[in-house]
Design a protein around this motif. Sequence first.
Motif, PDB file in Angstrom:
ATOM      1  N   ALA A 245       0.822  -1.206   0.000  1.00 53.39           N
ATOM      2  CA  ALA A 245       0.000   0.000   0.000  1.00 53.39           C
ATOM      3  C   ALA A 245       0.858   1.259   0.000  1.00 53.39           C
ATOM      4  N   LEU A 246       1.963   1.250   0.765  1.00 52.69           N
ATOM      5  CA  LEU A 246       2.851   2.407   0.783  1.00 52.69           C
ATOM      6  C   LEU A 246       3.512   2.628  -0.572  1.00 52.69           C
ATOM      7  N   TYR A 247       3.918   1.544  -1.219  1.00 51.49           N
ATOM      8  CA  TYR A 247       4.528   1.649  -2.547  1.00 51.49           C
ATOM      9  C   TYR A 247       3.560   2.291  -3.532  1.00 51.49           C
ATOM     10  N   VAL A 248       2.313   1.831  -3.501  1.00 49.30           N
ATOM     11  CA  VAL A 248       1.307   2.356  -4.423  1.00 49.30           C
ATOM     12  C   VAL A 248       0.953   3.801  -4.063  1.00 49.30           C
ATOM     13  N   ALA A 249       0.856   4.107  -2.761  1.00 54.17           N
ATOM     14  CA  ALA A 249       0.584   5.484  -2.345  1.00 54.17           C
ATOM     15  C   ALA A 249       1.686   6.412  -2.834  1.00 54.17           C
ATOM     16  N   GLY A 250       2.933   5.973  -2.716  1.00 58.05           N
ATOM     17  CA  GLY A 250       4.040   6.766  -3.227  1.00 58.05           C
ATOM     18  C   GLY A 250       3.946   6.970  -4.722  1.00 58.05           C
ATOM     19  N   ALA A 251       3.551   5.910  -5.437  1.00 57.52           N
ATOM     20  CA  ALA A 251       3.419   6.002  -6.893  1.00 57.52           C
ATOM     21  C   ALA A 251       2.332   7.000  -7.285  1.00 57.52           C
ATOM     22  N   CYS A 252       1.220   7.002  -6.553  1.00 55.49           N
ATOM     23  CA  CYS A 252       0.133   7.937  -6.856  1.00 55.49           C
ATOM     24  C   CYS A 252       0.573   9.380  -6.635  1.00 55.49           C
ATOM     25  N   LEU A 253       1.196   9.642  -5.501  1.00 47.31           N
ATOM     26  CA  LEU A 253       1.653  10.997  -5.206  1.00 47.31           C
ATOM     27  C   LEU A 253       2.776  11.420  -6.155  1.00 47.31           C
ATOM     28  N   GLY A 254       3.670  10.489  -6.470  1.00 46.12           N
ATOM     29  CA  GLY A 254       4.750  10.795  -7.404  1.00 46.12           C
ATOM     30  C   GLY A 254       4.232  11.119  -8.788  1.00 46.12           C
ATOM     31  N   ALA A 255       3.206  10.404  -9.218  1.00 41.94           N
ATOM     32  CA  ALA A 255       2.614  10.666 -10.534  1.00 41.94           C
ATOM     33  C   ALA A 255       2.051  12.083 -10.596  1.00 41.94           C
ATOM     34  N   LEU A 256       1.321  12.482  -9.553  1.00 40.71           N
ATOM     35  CA  LEU A 256       0.729  13.820  -9.535  1.00 40.71           C
ATOM     36  C   LEU A 256       1.794  14.908  -9.435  1.00 40.71           C
ATOM     37  N   PHE A 257       2.775  14.695  -8.574  1.00 36.78           N
ATOM     38  CA  PHE A 257       3.827  15.698  -8.376  1.00 36.78           C
ATOM     39  C   PHE A 257       4.669  15.866  -9.635  1.00 36.78           C
ATOM     40  N   PHE A 258       5.190  14.765 -10.154  1.00 41.24           N
ATOM     41  CA  PHE A 258       6.061  14.845 -11.320  1.00 41.24           C
ATOM     42  C   PHE A 258       5.273  15.067 -12.615  1.00 41.24           C
ATOM     43  N   GLY A 259       4.006  14.637 -12.637  1.00 39.12           N
ATOM     44  CA  GLY A 259       3.188  14.875 -13.824  1.00 39.12           C
ATOM     45  C   GLY A 259       3.029  16.357 -14.107  1.00 39.12           C
ATOM     46  N   ARG A 260       2.777  17.114 -13.044  1.00 40.72           N
ATOM     47  CA  ARG A 260       2.663  18.566 -13.186  1.00 40.72           C
ATOM     48  C   ARG A 260       3.967  19.174 -13.695  1.00 40.72           C
ATOM     49  N   LEU A 261       5.087  18.740 -13.135  1.00 40.96           N
ATOM     50  CA  LEU A 261       6.390  19.268 -13.551  1.00 40.96           C
ATOM     51  C   LEU A 261       6.738  18.852 -14.971  1.00 40.96           C
ATOM     52  N   THR A 262       6.286  17.664 -15.382  1.00 39.17           N
ATOM     53  CA  THR A 262       6.576  17.183 -16.738  1.00 39.17           C
ATOM     54  C   THR A 262       5.913  18.059 -17.787  1.00 39.17           C
ATOM     55  N   ASP A 263       4.663  18.448 -17.552  1.00 33.72           N
ATOM     56  CA  ASP A 263       3.982  19.333 -18.497  1.00 33.72           C
ATOM     57  C   ASP A 263       4.608  20.726 -18.507  1.00 33.72           C
ATOM     58  N   ARG A 264       5.173  21.130 -17.375  1.00 30.07           N
ATOM     59  CA  ARG A 264       5.711  22.489 -17.268  1.00 30.07           C
ATOM     60  C   ARG A 264       7.154  22.602 -17.747  1.00 30.07           C
ATOM     61  N   PHE A 265       8.012  21.632 -17.364  1.00 30.65           N
ATOM     62  CA  PHE A 265       9.443  21.767 -17.623  1.00 30.65           C
ATOM     63  C   PHE A 265       9.984  20.804 -18.681  1.00 30.65           C
ATOM     64  N   GLY A 266       9.139  19.946 -19.216  1.00 32.86           N
ATOM     65  CA  GLY A 266       9.589  19.086 -20.301  1.00 32.86           C
ATOM     66  C   GLY A 266       9.700  17.626 -19.925  1.00 32.86           C
ATOM     67  N   ARG A 267       9.567  16.764 -20.947  1.00 33.92           N
ATOM     68  CA  ARG A 267       9.600  15.325 -20.726  1.00 33.92           C
ATOM     69  C   ARG A 267      10.999  14.851 -20.328  1.00 33.92           C
ATOM     70  N   LYS A 268      12.012  15.334 -21.047  1.00 32.86           N
ATOM     71  CA  LYS A 268      13.379  14.847 -20.824  1.00 32.86           C
ATOM     72  C   LYS A 268      13.892  15.203 -19.436  1.00 32.86           C
ATOM     73  N   ASN A 269      13.684  16.460 -19.011  1.00 38.44           N
ATOM     74  CA  ASN A 269      14.144  16.867 -17.688  1.00 38.44           C
ATOM     75  C   ASN A 269      13.590  15.959 -16.599  1.00 38.44           C
ATOM     76  N   LEU A 270      12.306  15.640 -16.718  1.00 35.02           N
ATOM     77  CA  LEU A 270      11.663  14.881 -15.651  1.00 35.02           C
ATOM     78  C   LEU A 270      11.946  13.392 -15.731  1.00 35.02           C
ATOM     79  N   PHE A 271      12.050  12.812 -16.962  1.00 41.38           N
ATOM     80  CA  PHE A 271      12.299  11.370 -16.966  1.00 41.38           C
ATOM     81  C   PHE A 271      13.735  11.034 -16.543  1.00 41.38           C
TER      82      PHE A 271
END
Length: 492
Positions: free
Chosen positions: A82-108
Motif C-alpha cells: 500500500a505504501l509503494y502504491v501510495a508513493g506512486a500515486c503521489l509521485g505521478a501527480l507531483f512529477f506529472g505537473r512538472l513534466t507538463d511544465r518543464f519538459g519530458r526529458k528533464n523529468l524522466f
Amino acid sequence: MVQQSAPASDSVPAGTVTTDIPARLDRLPWSRWHWMIVIGLGTVWILDGLEVTTVGNIAGRLSEPGSGLAVTSAQITGITAALYVAGACLGALFFGRLTDRFGRKNLFMITLAVYLTATAMTALSFAPWWFFLFRFLTGFGIGGEYAAINSAIDELIPSKYRGRVDLIINGSYWLGAIGGSLLSIVALNTGIFPENVGWRLTFALGVLLGLVILLVRRHVPESPRWQIMHGHDDEADALVGSVEKTIEKEKQRRLPPAEGEITVHRRGTVGFLDIARTVFRTYPRRTVLGLALFVGQAFLYNAITFGFGAILTTFFHVSTGGTGYYFAVISAGNFLGPLLLGRLFDTVGRRIMISSTYLLSGVLLFATAWLFDRGSLDATTLTACWCVVLFFASAGASSAYLTVSEIFPMETRAMAIAFFYAIGTAAGGISGPLVFADLTKSGVVGDTVLAFCIGAGLMCAAGLVAAVLAVKAEGRSLEDIATPLSSARQPG
C-alpha cells in the motif's frame, strides 16, 4: 517547418506559431532511432516489475528470523504494498505537473534518479520503518516515470505504431516480473546466500540495471511537440530535421513530404483550473472512460494478482521458495498478451480491442472463481487459468495507459496520465492490498472466491464502458484526437 508571427521567450511563451512538426513525426517509418526511444524509455517497466515481484516473493523470507528485518509477511504484502502504491500515486501527480511544465526529458531523468536512489536505500534496510519509507519513495519515483515516460513515448512514436508500441512497453513490466520471480528463487536459497543478504542483492541488481538504462536515456531527446508549445521552435525544427536525415540515410531513400500543419497561440503555463476544466467539462465522456479502465485493471492486479503467492502457499501448500516458478509462468502470460495482441489495437481498432480484452478477462476470471470454489483446481491448473485470464487482462490494462495518454490535449497530457493513474491505482492499489491480503490469507475458499469475483466484475464493467465510450484513435495524430488548448482550432 515552423513559422512564427511573434517572438517567444523561454520562460513565458507567447505569440502564434504554425508548424508541420507533428505531421513530420507521424509520417516517419520505423527506424533505429525509434528503437533507441523504446529502449531508453520503456525498459524501466522491467525494473518496476522486478521490484514489485521480488518484494512479493521474498515476503516470507523477510518475516523469518535472521532476515535482518523484524516484519511479518502480512506487513510486506499489505502495508508495504500500500505504501509503494501510495508513493506512486503521489509521485505521478507531483512529477506529472512538472513534466507538463518543464519538459519530458528533464523529468524522466529526475524520476529515474529518485527511483534508483530509493531502491539502493531499500537494500540497506536495517529496520521496518526504513524499509517502509524507501518503498514509499521508490513508488514515488516510479509514479513520476509513468507520467513522464508515457507522454514522451506517445509524442515521439509515429501514429501508425503508437498503439502497439505503447502496449508492449507497458507490458514489459512482466518481463521484469519473470526476472523477479526467478531471481527470488536464487535469493531465497540459503545454500547460496545468507538469510540477511540474498534479498538485499535483488534490490542491488535493480540499481545496477537502472544505471545502464540511465546511460541510454541520456541520448533520448526532448519531445519536439512539447518544444513547439513552449517556445523552443528552432530546437524542435533542428531535432526533427536531424532525425529525418538519419532515417533517410538508414533507409536509403527520401521521405515523403509531410501533410498537415497546426497553428497554435502559445500561452503561459496551464494551471490546475484549466486542466480540471479540460478533463471534466470539455471531455467528460473520456474522463469516465479513463477512470473505468484504471479502476478495473488496478483492482485486478494490485488487489488480487499480487496475492497469488499467498494463495499458492495457503491452499495448495506450495513452499515459499517455489512460488517464484508459478509466478514466472503467469508473468509470461501477461507479457505475451500485449506482445501478440498489440498490433490489433492499431489495425482492428481501439474500441473493439479495449472492450473485448477487458470483458474476456473478466468472464474468464469468473470461470476461474467458479472452478476454484468447486475445488477443481490445483496449483498447476490455477496457474494455467491465470495465464489465460491475464493474457487478455494485461493487454487491456496496458491499453488504459495508452488511452489516457492520447485522448487529452498536449498541454495536459502528463498531468492527465498522472491523474488517472493516481485515482485508479489508489482505488485498487491502496485499498486492494489492505482488504484482499486478509481474503487471500484467511484459508477460507469463499473469501478468495469473493476476491476473484470483485476483480472480474470491475473488469467487465470497464469493458462495457469502453464499448460505449472508447475513442477511435488508431492511426490518428495526437493533435487530431485531442486538439491542443492553444490551437487556433478548438473542439466544438
